[in-house]
Design an enzyme around this catalytic site. Sequence first.
Site, PDB file in Angstrom:
ATOM      1  N   LYS A 286      39.773  30.385  45.078  1.00 36.17           N
ATOM      2  CA  LYS A 286      40.272  31.384  46.032  1.00 36.17           C
ATOM      3  C   LYS A 286      41.136  30.715  47.093  1.00 36.17           C
ATOM      4  O   LYS A 286      41.023  29.531  47.366  1.00 36.17           O
ATOM      5  CB  LYS A 286      39.093  32.104  46.697  1.00 36.17           C
ATOM      6  CG  LYS A 286      38.178  32.821  45.694  1.00 36.17           C
ATOM      7  CD  LYS A 286      38.863  34.000  45.042  1.00 36.17           C
ATOM      8  CE  LYS A 286      37.972  34.683  44.029  1.00 36.17           C
ATOM      9  NZ  LYS A 286      37.975  34.028  42.710  1.00 36.17           N
ATOM     10  N   ASP A 287      41.951  31.537  47.719  1.00 35.83           N
ATOM     11  CA  ASP A 287      42.911  31.116  48.723  1.00 35.83           C
ATOM     12  C   ASP A 287      42.237  30.413  49.894  1.00 35.83           C
ATOM     13  O   ASP A 287      41.072  30.659  50.202  1.00 35.83           O
ATOM     14  CB  ASP A 287      43.619  32.378  49.221  1.00 35.83           C
ATOM     15  CG  ASP A 287      44.905  32.083  49.951  1.00 35.83           C
ATOM     16  OD1 ASP A 287      45.321  30.921  49.986  1.00 35.83           O
ATOM     17  OD2 ASP A 287      45.489  33.035  50.484  1.00 35.83           O
ATOM     18  N   LYS A 288      42.994  29.541  50.564  1.00 37.05           N
ATOM     19  CA  LYS A 288      42.491  28.948  51.796  1.00 37.05           C
ATOM     20  C   LYS A 288      42.709  29.895  52.977  1.00 37.05           C
ATOM     21  O   LYS A 288      41.755  30.288  53.630  1.00 37.05           O
ATOM     22  CB  LYS A 288      43.178  27.613  52.098  1.00 37.05           C
ATOM     23  CG  LYS A 288      42.775  27.085  53.468  1.00 37.05           C
ATOM     24  CD  LYS A 288      43.369  25.751  53.820  1.00 37.05           C
ATOM     25  CE  LYS A 288      42.929  25.393  55.246  1.00 37.05           C
ATOM     26  NZ  LYS A 288      43.340  24.052  55.650  1.00 37.05           N
TER      27      LYS A 288
END
Length: 654
Positions: A286-288
């Site tokens: 998942k995205d930061k």
Amino acid sequence: METVEMNSVSLKRPRSEDDVANADEIKRHKISEKSKAGNDSEQSIETVTEQPDKSLLEDTKNEIIPNDESEEQDDEEEEDSDEDGDPESFADMMKHGLTESDVGITKFVSSHKGFSGILKERYSDFVVHEIGKDGRVSHLDDFSVPVDDEVILEDPPEETFTVLSDEDKQRLEELQLLKNKETSVAIEVIEDTKEKRTVIHQAVKSLFPGLETKTEDRDGKKYIIAYHAAGKKALANPRKHSWPKSRGSYCHFVLYKENKDTMDAINVLSKFLRVKPNIFSYMGTKDKRAITVQEIAVLRITAQRLAHLNKCLMNFKLGNFSYKNHPLKLGELQGNHFTVVLRSITGTDDQIEQAMHSLREIGFINYYGMQRFGTTAVPTYQIGRAILQNNWNEVMDLILKPRPGAEKGYLVKCREEWAKTKDPAAALKKLPVKRCVEGQLLRGLLKYGMKNIISAFGIIPRNNRLMYIHSYQSYVWNNMVSKRIEEYGLRAVPGDLTLKGATAVHIEEGDVDNYTIHDVVMPLPGFDIIYPKHKIGEAYKEMLVADNLDINNMRHKIRDYSLSGAYRKIIIRPQDVNWAVVAYDDPKIPLFTTDLDKLEGKPLPVLPTDGKFRALKMEFSLPPSTYATMAIREVLKMDTSIKNQTQLNTTWLR
């Protein structure tokens, strides 16, 4: 799997005077990281996986299992990657980055007029909830710890986690992992009571599985002696002896994280639990720069130990614990549900309605997003192309040579040293952090020599190496899809490909009316796929010939780099699409509540009916391996590359 994520990006058109006046009232965050291609996370707004092994196109490089060559680096401390730079200098450096057209992203499917908006002004404006293979959306809504039906070894009391000093823990960890010649560790019992000794015994056994303890008198003082009961055999499966038989071997939990990518989060959890990161598993990265909620599984760590981390970790929360008999596998997810806020939008209500209706009814072109290709002057697809060409000197040069653009100072010095001396040892000395791709390649060159670049490159973890060739496949796919849409528009035509189960077949003239553009797939180049039977099939061949590659021979002499290929839908229609336009005055105020807000009982934000600014709040679900940035691009009709945004307007970096 390269963090090349979009941070706070202002998706803007050249501004009118009114726009300029409004812009000064908006506080914008600085870009806090300038990630380069090839580090660890091409997960940004993307969800992971396509067809297993057929393409290896999922963002497998984010898998945390280190290869044997990189184990020696486990104890290195990574330097914090967050660096703020002044807006002008960063914008100037980003002139060397990529735009969408550089990677084949050139077409739109909708007819509405585009408008401006700010994506990720706050990381909390971008929320991702994982959708499991059963269709269930992951939510953090329960902090309770499950109770076993049969408890053979009770979970330790709370004091267990604090009774040992940091120095004791360090010595015990070294003993547990047989890192020194000591055969035991002695811990003095300062407050000598039976209860205190019991807590220390429990702490050692629960925090350092594989160690046994006993009490000894030495010079009139009581000591707890920790030792290996079974020598090196205890390392094979240290938790096995103390795990209840009725309890599943894996503790599954929901991880809620803010402003951290999945790999960083797991590395932090493993550090606090004093275990190797490869005992964790997950379905996707998942995205930061977002709030994300996803399921994680860990081998033989109790829910109580995990729940304890909620008291000592920032930006993480763990909950919804359960015990199961299986780990999680990359790609098992159905997709992700996104909640996105675009702030300071300029579109009229009609424009917004048209854009969102088009997204819901038609969808967007399923391009690979900008984070797939890197942010520096050397795109990852160029390195992938050199690998496929078997041009190893070019691979080495592209990774190590000096490059313009946004990079950390020590990397610049390392590259300069390499250009000057071509000495791996000298260049390596310029790197305080050896875990980066450059450091790994230099270590390989030091070990195997300049004449064995293939082996030197092999020191880089496999998933990171494969990322380069997947980037090249993505580059070809983007370009071919743009050509396909330009040539034939948004309808199925004879010669297109569609899937029957997992098998691709050509659409024939007599059947074309039975298909729509949503049925059409395009191939990623490989040895086990077929190509369209119209002009685009020939265009694939021409593009690969121009890159000195043979479309009929995509097998590489090194098996890892042989591309079998895969198929990908050219248009994606998001599910569960909802939207609302909201007014607000304060750019810092959240515009919706998160799972954590709900657990903590925080009320919904009170918003004015007639605020200074307008925001578009949108929700939608996407399948794996699709990029939310490309859906947002279709709504705004704007280039999502950092280069384009910094050239249009650098004030968003303030």
